[in-house]
Structures are given as structure tokens and as C-alpha cells.
Write an enzyme that holds these catalytic residues in place. Structure first.
Site, PDB file in Angstrom:
ATOM      1  N   GLN A   1       0.884  -1.246  -0.067  1.00 25.75           N
ATOM      2  CA  GLN A   1      -0.052  -0.112  -0.064  1.00 25.75           C
ATOM      3  C   GLN A   1       0.778   1.255   0.092  1.00 25.75           C
ATOM      4  OE1 GLN A   1      -1.189   0.245   4.527  1.00 25.75           O
ATOM      5  NE2 GLN A   1      -2.105  -1.535   3.640  1.00 25.75           N
TER       6      GLN A   1
ATOM      7  N   HIS B   1      -0.008   5.699   1.258  1.00 24.16           N
ATOM      8  CA  HIS B   1      -0.506   6.831   1.670  1.00 24.16           C
ATOM      9  C   HIS B   1      -0.299   7.933   0.878  1.00 24.16           C
ATOM     10  CE1 HIS B   1      -1.517   3.642   4.543  1.00 24.16           C
ATOM     11  NE2 HIS B   1       0.006   3.958   4.926  1.00 24.16           N
TER      12      HIS B   1
ATOM     13  N   GLU C   1       4.003   7.983   8.564  1.00 25.14           N
ATOM     14  CA  GLU C   1       4.027   6.978   9.820  1.00 25.14           C
ATOM     15  C   GLU C   1       5.601   6.642   9.885  1.00 25.14           C
ATOM     16  OE1 GLU C   1       0.990   4.312   8.246  1.00 25.14           O
ATOM     17  OE2 GLU C   1       2.617   3.028   7.488  1.00 25.14           O
TER      18      GLU C   1
ATOM     19  N   HIS D   1       4.928   0.403   0.667  1.00 26.32           N
ATOM     20  CA  HIS D   1       5.285  -0.439   2.082  1.00 26.32           C
ATOM     21  C   HIS D   1       4.314  -1.637   2.429  1.00 26.32           C
ATOM     22  CE1 HIS D   1       2.691   2.794   3.523  1.00 26.32           C
ATOM     23  NE2 HIS D   1       2.406   1.721   4.308  1.00 26.32           N
TER      24      HIS D   1
ATOM     25  N   ARG E   1      -4.573   0.664  -1.400  1.00 24.48           N
ATOM     26  CA  ARG E   1      -4.114  -0.921  -1.572  1.00 24.48           C
ATOM     27  C   ARG E   1      -3.742  -1.131  -2.978  1.00 24.48           C
ATOM     28  NH1 ARG E   1      -8.404  -2.876   0.225  1.00 24.48           N
ATOM     29  NH2 ARG E   1      -8.129  -2.771   2.485  1.00 24.48           N
TER      30      ARG E   1
END
Length: 328
Positions: free
Chosen positions: A104, A106, A123, A181, A201
Site C-alpha cells: 500500500q 498513503h 508514519e 510499503h 491498497r
């Protein structure tokens, strides 16, 4: 009764996932009550529909947004409140991947705001436990183009382009928005991220659920979100220091350090003007604050230190490892 703020604990929000397992209970003592495939424990969350509720002290039963509304800068820090208002800027999770997660990516702040009226999602991962031979995916192993990416997805060849990293307990990976990642099978991590639940995804290993349905992919949405550059080293390197603080990740959204202690250790947060989150990786002990007040901590606990608690002491009962997180 003393109504001053104190180190705050929250009731974990447990999430069933197709790839989840049982380590949140067997390793971190989170009661799963017979539930299977629990992949995530949301420890501190301000995400709408999934907000954390206080579990200790006189504030028990109040939600995180209610706390921010009442205490404002005293809870989160004046500069944090000025920037984010009543939105809590971080989301803290534990993740147990019995099977590999989907590959996936972001979106960043600009793209997420434009498409989803949301923050982006940068993150970091701290590996708490990893089965022998476990590995995760972070970034590309070679530089590619958006066209090359789309062709690889279409031809079921995306995995061949990704950088795979063997991992062990204590490894750290920083994942800026845009980096492709995936957490591999057999890995349990602590995840610190921006408050966002926007995920694209792009590959799911052709998995289906119990009803034979594949999960939705977001191949086209991901094209403009992906960072196609290749990094020399995707792993974050740091050196532990006994009875000292070591900074591991500094980003515009959060700073994360590690504390490894076997003796009383004082922390002065006066200059931060931010809340602090302590996440216990190993050990147990007490947090001393105010005049003779204490709050316990143990492995698997996540504790919010309000901004107005500018000095605390950590009193370990055995060698203890904690992550320390704040907003810069």
C-alpha cells in the site's frame, strides 16, 4: 478531590483484520476475549468514529475529543492546539501481522486534503517482535516510472520491484507519505502516524475473504501518490543508550525517541509545548508526577502525558524500554 491532569490511559480499540493473529494478547496482554484475527489495537485515536475513551482516573469514560475541548492547550500544548484545534494530530497503533499486509501507499497532505478532506499519512514502524525469517517491504529496489508501475500491477509483477528488508526486534522504519510499503508475516510493530485512515491498497497477493471476495484495490488512485525515487538505505539507524534518551525519527509531524532505563529517570518537557506519548515496549514501573502522585505502566501500555505535566520521573521495576513521542 484533585482534578488536575495526570498521565492518561485509554481503552484499546481492537480491529479484526484478514491478516491478524493473537500476539496482541499473547505478547502484549490485550484481552481478545476469544476473538480471532485481531490485527490492530488503536491505542490513542482521534479518528472520527474510532475515538479513544479514557480508562483511568477521574476522566474515565470521557473521549479524547471531549478532553481536548475542555483542556485545550493544557492537554495538547498551546502550539499544537493553535495548529490542530480539537483534532488530535497523531494515531498510535500496535499491529500484529500473522499474514503479510497488502502492499500500500498513503497520500501526502496536499493530495489527501484535495481528495479526502483529510490529513496525509506519514508514519513510522518500531518492530516489537519478529518471527525468524520475517521481512517487510519499504520502497522500491530500482527506480521506475508511473507507467512501469501500472504495467507491473497489471502483470502481477509488482513484488519484483520492491525493496524487502529482513527485520528483528528494535528495528525502525520511517515511512513518509508516498513510500510503497507492507508489513510482512510474523511481525508485530508499534506504529506512530498522522491522524488519517486514508490508505491506497495496490496489491493484496490475490487474497480473498471467507466469502471468496477480493479486497478493493486502488491502483489508479495510487499513481499520483507514489514516490518513485529509490533510497540508499530505508532503515532508520540508531544506537541505544542505557538511562538516556535517543532520538530515532524527527519529522514535521512527530518526533520519536527511545528510552532504555534501569534506574529512576527524570524527563523535563517544559520546552516542548506538546503532549508526550509514552509507549512501553518492555518492562514495567511507575510514572511519578506532581507532588507524590504515581501512575503505573507495563509492556503494551500507551500513556498520554498532558502538556501541563512538564516534569515527570520514570521509576522502572526492571529494565524498561519506552518510545517517547511528541509533536515538534
Amino acid at each position: 478531590m484533585d482534578k488536575k491532569l495526570y498521565p492518561i490511559k485509554f481503552t484499546p480499540l481492537l480491529k479484526e483484520r484478514i491478516w491478524g493473529g493473537e500476539k496482541l494478547e499473547t505478547v502484549l496482554n490485550k484481552p481478545l476475549n476469544g476473538r480471532a484475527r485481531i490485527g490492530e489495537s488503536w491505542e490513542i485515536s482521534g479518528v472520527e468514529g474510532d475515538v479513544s475513551v479514557v480508562s483511568n482516573g477521574f476522566l474515565a469514560g470521557n473521549s479524547l475529543p471531549e478532553l481536548i475541548e475542555v483542556y485545550m492547550g493544557d492537554l495538547v500544548g498551546d502550539k499544537v492546539f493553535q495548529k490542530f484545534g480539537e483534532e488530535f494530530p497523531l494515531l498510535i497503533k500496535f499491529i500484529d501481522a500473522r499474514e503479510a499486509l497488502s502492499i500500500q501507499v498513503h497520500p501526502d497532505d496536499e493530495l489527501a486534503r484535495k481528495r479526502h478532506n483529510s490529513f496525509g499519512k506519514t508514519e513510522m514502524w518500531y518492530v516489537m517482535q519478529a518471527d525468524e525469517g520475517s521481512e517487510l517491504i519499504s520502497g522500491f529496489s530500482k527506480k521506475i516510472t508511473p507507467v512501469h508501475y501500472q504495467e507491473a500491477v497489471k502483470n502481477n509483477a509488482l513484488e519484483d520491484l520492491l525493496a524487502k528488508h529482513p527485520v528483528k526486534s528494535g528495528d525502525v522504519f520511517y515511512m513518509p507519505a508516498g513510500r510503497v510499503h507492507a508489513i510482512g508475516a510474523g511481525i508485530m510493530i508499534a506504529e506512530i502516524q498522522q491522524t488519517s485512515d486514508v490508505t491506497y491498497r495496490i496489491y493484496d497477493f490475490n487474497r480473498v475473504d471467507e466469502n471468496g471476495n477480493s479486497r478493493e484495490l486502488h491502483t489508479e488512485l495510487a499513481v499520483d501518490a507514489i514516490d518513485y525515487e529509490v533510497q540508499e538505505d530505508y532503515k532508520t539507524n540508531y544506537k541505544e543508550k542505557l538511562n538516556g534518551a535517543v532520538e530515532m525519527v524527527r519529522s514535521p509531524y512527530f518526533v520519536t525517541g527511545k528510552l532504555k532505563i534501569d534506574d529512576t529517570f527524570g524527563r523535563d518537557y517544559y520546552a516542548l509545548d506538546s503532549f508526550v506519548i509514552l509507549i512501553c515496549m518492555e518492562g514495567y514501573g511507575k510514572i511519578s508526577y506532581g507532588e507524590g502522585n504515581h501512575e503505573s505502566y507495563s509492556k503494551g501500555d500507551t500513556i498520554l502525558i498532558p502538556a501541563e505535566l512538564r516534569q515527570i520521573s520514570l521509576i522502572p521495576s526492571e529494565t524498561t524500554e519506552l518510545l517517547e513521542v511528541y509533536v515538534p
